[in-house]
Design an enzyme around this catalytic site. Structure first.
Site, PDB file in Angstrom:
ATOM      1  N   GLU A  83       0.826  -1.204   0.000  1.00  0.00           N
ATOM      2  CA  GLU A  83       0.000   0.000   0.000  1.00  0.00           C
ATOM      3  C   GLU A  83       0.857   1.249   0.000  1.00  0.00           C
ATOM      4  O   GLU A  83       1.922   1.298   0.612  1.00  0.00           O
ATOM      5  CB  GLU A  83      -0.921  -0.007   1.215  1.00  0.00           C
ATOM      6  N   CYS A 350      -1.970   5.787   9.826  1.00  0.00           N
ATOM      7  CA  CYS A 350      -0.806   5.096  10.392  1.00  0.00           C
ATOM      8  C   CYS A 350      -1.213   3.786  11.031  1.00  0.00           C
ATOM      9  O   CYS A 350      -2.134   3.737  11.845  1.00  0.00           O
ATOM     10  CB  CYS A 350      -0.187   5.910  11.521  1.00  0.00           C
TER      11      CYS A 350
HETATM   12  N1  SAH Z   1       8.250   0.267  10.792  1.00  0.00           N
HETATM   13  C1  SAH Z   1       8.462   1.691  10.862  1.00  0.00           C
HETATM   14  C2  SAH Z   1       7.702   2.408   9.789  1.00  0.00           C
HETATM   15  C3  SAH Z   1       6.210   2.375   9.947  1.00  0.00           C
HETATM   16  S1  SAH Z   1       5.752   3.986  10.397  1.00  0.00           S
HETATM   17  C4  SAH Z   1       8.169   2.193  12.258  1.00  0.00           C
HETATM   18  O1  SAH Z   1       7.684   1.413  13.056  1.00  0.00           O
HETATM   19  O2  SAH Z   1       8.475   3.325  12.559  1.00  0.00           O
HETATM   20  C5  SAH Z   1       4.266   3.780  11.046  1.00  0.00           C
HETATM   21  C6  SAH Z   1       4.050   4.655  12.273  1.00  0.00           C
HETATM   22  O3  SAH Z   1       2.710   4.410  12.644  1.00  0.00           O
HETATM   23  C7  SAH Z   1       4.936   4.244  13.440  1.00  0.00           C
HETATM   24  O4  SAH Z   1       5.338   5.355  14.178  1.00  0.00           O
HETATM   25  C8  SAH Z   1       3.996   3.388  14.268  1.00  0.00           C
HETATM   26  O5  SAH Z   1       4.346   3.428  15.627  1.00  0.00           O
HETATM   27  C9  SAH Z   1       2.656   4.030  13.986  1.00  0.00           C
HETATM   28  N2  SAH Z   1       1.516   3.140  14.139  1.00  0.00           N
HETATM   29  C10 SAH Z   1       1.485   1.796  14.007  1.00  0.00           C
HETATM   30  N3  SAH Z   1       0.253   1.327  14.270  1.00  0.00           N
HETATM   31  C11 SAH Z   1      -0.522   2.381  14.573  1.00  0.00           C
HETATM   32  C12 SAH Z   1      -1.907   2.540  14.920  1.00  0.00           C
HETATM   33  N4  SAH Z   1      -2.734   1.506  15.008  1.00  0.00           N
HETATM   34  N5  SAH Z   1      -2.349   3.800  15.133  1.00  0.00           N
HETATM   35  C13 SAH Z   1      -1.520   4.856  15.023  1.00  0.00           C
HETATM   36  N6  SAH Z   1      -0.225   4.775  14.697  1.00  0.00           N
HETATM   37  C14 SAH Z   1       0.277   3.543  14.482  1.00  0.00           C
END
Ligand code: SAH
Length: 368
Positions: A83, A350
């Protein structure tokens, strides 16, 4: 680029044929070899006979949010999908970092409806990190993306939107499916392709990592690199290990040491993301722990209220909790921003990227 030059010279063609191929794909976004009119017809035919193909992933589905966000389901050559998210007017987390200055590029024209857009790109099919609040984790990891597949998502979306950098301003966030620092070499190669080929400067890119400490150190040594964001999500080891099991491998002491030693550029700030989960990590006490973790650093904090879904046991905090948490950070002199949720209604926000193809409307818990 060097690989394309080698391909050309290897078959007895002048070296500049490599550049022509490169420009055809990355600048002109041509996806058929027979349409690369800068190359002699005979050479195009020969490349095709040798089994070469040019082009990039195709857009399998598009989901358009009421807020203008578009979630693309992008199909790769082997049929796998990832995606990619288009967000007109940001907020891929870049808002508030000072990069709004100089929005109007000299001689540039903005497309109607937006002045700057952000593309959120995936680095892996699925993810192996297993954060408890993230929906991508439910997929597990299937494979790494090639550099060309990472850039290809961006090329496909730019073509679909009719947008041409550097004329129009586009930010890239490596925050889609996957952990970029577990596909480090391909991720870095895609950065170089974007800079040299597509015309997006690295200063408009941000990569987010769950906290792969050795790669944070490698990344600091890169001569050309995006900005860095680190997903913090827990204010002490017990809490962080509960929601991000990878904290057992690289704990907060190691992570924060690498973050403090990270060589920031002039005026650059390190970003920490903190997903607020109701009753888990959103208490004032935890905000105070975050203050201690980042004290004295050149850092900013992006607060993300959990984007919910039915498969996971976590809830989004009430807005007052989010505001109170932020206030504690701000009062301690730490720049903190609440990230506007984008595309929740189409599962584009996110942590919601799990290749959903049916879109049931979800009611936002709050909107800001
Ligand atoms: N793997 C990397 C890149 C993904 S970024 C990382 O973890 O940073 C995605 C961002 O969205 C990250 O900061 C993660 O903590 C956040 N995220 C993941 N699941 C989420 C959710 N259910 N709600 C809001 N943010 C979320």
């Amino acid at each position: 680029m060097q690989e394309l030059t080698d391909l050309a010279t290897g078959s007895g063609q002048p070296a500049y044929r490599g550049q022509q191929l490169f420009d055809a794909v990355y600048r002109q976004k041509i996806d058929r070899l027979d349409q690369v009119s800068t190359l002699p017809l005979e050479y195009r035919t020969r490349l095709a006979e040798q089994g070469w193909r040019v082009g990039f992933p195709s857009i399998a589905r598009r989901f358009v949010s009421s807020d203008g966000t578009i979630r693309y389901l992008v199909e790769l050559f082997d049929g796998e999908t990832v995606e990619t998210v288009w967000m007109p007017e940001g907020d891929g987390g870049e808002i508030g970092d000072g990069s709004e200055a100089g929005d109007e590029i000299e001689g540039g024209t903005a497309a109607p409806g937006w002045r700057r857009a952000t593309i959120c790109v995936s680095s892996q099919v699925g993810c192996a990190v297993n954060c408890k609040f993230c929906f991508t984790a439910l997929l597990g990891v299937k494979r790494n993306l090639e550099a060309g597949e990472i850039v290809g998502q961006i090329a496909a979306v730019l073509r679909d939107r009719g947008v041409e950098p550097p004329l129009q301003r586009v930010n890239i966030v490596f925050m889609g499916m996957g952990e970029p620092f577990l596909n480090y070499d391909n991720f870095m190669k895609s950065v170089r392709l974007l800079v040299e080929g597509v015309g997006i400067p690295e200063s408009r890119m941000t990569v987010s990592t769950a906290g792969i400490v050795p790669r944070i150190r490698d990344f600091g040594q890169e001569p050309v690199r995006p900005k860095l964001a680190i997903s913090l999500n827990g204010s002490n080891d017990a809490l962080r290990s509960e929601v991000m099991p990878l904290n057992r491998k690289w704990n907060l002491a190691e992570l924060m040491k690498a973050a403090r030693e990270f060589p920031l550029r002039t005026r650059e700030k390190m970003t920490f993301e903190y997903v607020l989960i109701a009753g888990v990590n959103d208490a004032p006490e935890q905000a105070r722990e975050v203050v201690e973790l980042v004290r004295g650093m050149r850092a900013r904090i992006n607060l993300i209220a959990l984007n919910p879904g039915t498969e996971l046991p976590y809830r989004t905090p009430e807005q007052e909790r989010v505001v109170a948490f932020r206030q504690i950070l701000v009062d301690a002199g730490i720049p903190a921003f609440v990230r506007r949720p984008r595309g929740r209604d189409i599962f584009a926000a996110c942590g919601q990227l799990k290749r959903t193809v049916e879109v049931a409307p979800v009611k936002p818990i709050f909107s800001s």
